[in-house]
Design a protein around this motif. Structure first.
Motif, PDB file in Angstrom:
ATOM      1  N   MET A  91      65.586  -7.420  37.369  1.00 59.32           N
ATOM      2  CA  MET A  91      66.101  -8.228  36.267  1.00 59.32           C
ATOM      3  C   MET A  91      65.339  -7.893  34.994  1.00 59.32           C
ATOM      4  O   MET A  91      64.130  -8.111  34.916  1.00 59.32           O
ATOM      5  CB  MET A  91      65.958  -9.718  36.591  1.00 59.32           C
ATOM      6  N   THR A  92      66.054  -7.334  34.043  1.00 57.07           N
ATOM      7  CA  THR A  92      65.481  -7.108  32.716  1.00 57.07           C
ATOM      8  C   THR A  92      65.785  -8.329  31.860  1.00 57.07           C
ATOM      9  O   THR A  92      66.634  -9.157  32.208  1.00 57.07           O
ATOM     10  CB  THR A  92      66.106  -5.871  32.054  1.00 57.07           C
ATOM     11  N   LYS A 127      61.029   0.785  31.532  1.00 55.60           N
ATOM     12  CA  LYS A 127      61.819  -0.428  31.744  1.00 55.60           C
ATOM     13  C   LYS A 127      60.888  -1.601  32.070  1.00 55.60           C
ATOM     14  O   LYS A 127      60.013  -1.498  32.925  1.00 55.60           O
ATOM     15  CB  LYS A 127      62.802  -0.227  32.894  1.00 55.60           C
ATOM     16  N   ALA A 150      72.217 -11.924  29.405  1.00 52.33           N
ATOM     17  CA  ALA A 150      73.664 -11.838  29.648  1.00 52.33           C
ATOM     18  C   ALA A 150      74.085 -12.844  30.712  1.00 52.33           C
ATOM     19  O   ALA A 150      75.123 -13.497  30.576  1.00 52.33           O
ATOM     20  CB  ALA A 150      74.036 -10.420  30.077  1.00 52.33           C
ATOM     21  N   ALA A 151      73.272 -12.997  31.753  1.00 52.51           N
ATOM     22  CA  ALA A 151      73.608 -13.948  32.829  1.00 52.51           C
ATOM     23  C   ALA A 151      73.618 -15.383  32.323  1.00 52.51           C
ATOM     24  O   ALA A 151      74.374 -16.215  32.825  1.00 52.51           O
ATOM     25  CB  ALA A 151      72.615 -13.803  33.976  1.00 52.51           C
ATOM     26  N   GLU A 189      67.543  -7.117  43.496  1.00 54.88           N
ATOM     27  CA  GLU A 189      67.962  -6.546  42.213  1.00 54.88           C
ATOM     28  C   GLU A 189      66.876  -6.744  41.164  1.00 54.88           C
ATOM     29  O   GLU A 189      66.228  -7.787  41.125  1.00 54.88           O
ATOM     30  CB  GLU A 189      69.250  -7.233  41.734  1.00 54.88           C
ATOM     31  N   GLY A 196      67.352  -8.287  29.076  1.00 60.68           N
ATOM     32  CA  GLY A 196      68.740  -8.155  28.631  1.00 60.68           C
ATOM     33  C   GLY A 196      69.734  -8.647  29.670  1.00 60.68           C
ATOM     34  O   GLY A 196      70.700  -9.343  29.345  1.00 60.68           O
ATOM     35  N   ARG A 197      69.487  -8.279  30.903  1.00 56.29           N
ATOM     36  CA  ARG A 197      70.375  -8.727  31.990  1.00 56.29           C
ATOM     37  C   ARG A 197      70.272 -10.237  32.182  1.00 56.29           C
ATOM     38  O   ARG A 197      71.277 -10.907  32.417  1.00 56.29           O
ATOM     39  CB  ARG A 197      70.011  -7.983  33.270  1.00 56.29           C
ATOM     40  N   THR A 226      66.909 -14.936  24.244  1.00 51.29           N
ATOM     41  CA  THR A 226      66.356 -14.464  25.511  1.00 51.29           C
ATOM     42  C   THR A 226      64.866 -14.182  25.370  1.00 51.29           C
ATOM     43  O   THR A 226      64.066 -14.558  26.233  1.00 51.29           O
ATOM     44  CB  THR A 226      67.094 -13.198  25.992  1.00 51.29           C
ATOM     45  N   SER A 260      69.879 -11.854  22.111  1.00 57.06           N
ATOM     46  CA  SER A 260      68.588 -11.187  22.295  1.00 57.06           C
ATOM     47  C   SER A 260      67.418 -12.065  21.843  1.00 57.06           C
ATOM     48  O   SER A 260      66.413 -12.184  22.555  1.00 57.06           O
ATOM     49  CB  SER A 260      68.583  -9.860  21.531  1.00 57.06           C
ATOM     50  N   ALA A 290      68.224 -12.924  41.827  1.00 54.95           N
ATOM     51  CA  ALA A 290      68.153 -11.464  41.709  1.00 54.95           C
ATOM     52  C   ALA A 290      67.105 -10.916  42.674  1.00 54.95           C
ATOM     53  O   ALA A 290      67.352  -9.913  43.358  1.00 54.95           O
ATOM     54  CB  ALA A 290      67.829 -11.065  40.273  1.00 54.95           C
TER      55      ALA A 290
END
Length: 150
Positions: A55-56, A95, A62-63, A53, A58-59, A71, A68, A48
């Protein structure tokens, strides 16, 4: 698909490469007290970053296919080990982003650098047309494998 089918030799070579790279990654994870998911998270974060990009958590979850809670535990573990840090986004201070710490990058280069160097040197032996064919093939294999995740 029959074993003598054209392309099966390539499939077997890809499997062998995957196994060898997995072993190499497992040695790195083991030597640094990491779970294989920790290493996949660091790779996702570095990819990322290289792509510019943000990267949170959450992202990232998901990857990696994590929920949750998983993570949060992963990021907490990597942060405690000094491999990642949480930072506020410059554009939206609400964020929280996850970034790889340079110490983790250094650990990675110490372990994976020689392998990366050998691969880069191997690729230099091909002309641009051949490199384009290799790149296209690998992108196609990646797309085929990613299709299994759908």
């Amino acid at each position: 698909m029959r074993p003598e089918e054209p392309g099966m030799e390539t499939v077997h070579l890809l499997r062998a490469v995957t196994v060898a790279l997995d072993r190499h990654s497992a040695r790195f994870a083991n030597r640094n007290g990491m779970h294989p998911t920790d290493l996949r998270a660091l790779i996702a974060l570095m990819d990322a970053s290289r792509a510019g990009e943000e990267m949170t958590a959450g992202r990232l979850g998901a990857a990696l296919g994590l929920n949750s809670a998983g993570t949060t535990a992963l990021v907490d573990r990597l942060e405690r080990a000094g491999h990642v840090r949480r930072v506020r986004a410059a554009t939206d201070r609400r964020k929280v982003l996850v970034e790889v710490d340079e110490r983790a990058v250094g650990l990675g280069w110490d372990h994976f650098g020689p392998l990366i160097g050998r691969v880069v040197e191997l690729v230099r032996g091909y002309d641009e047309r051949e490199r384009a064919a290799i790149r296209g093939f690998l992108e196609g294999v990646l797309a085929a494998a990613a299709g299994d995740d759908a």
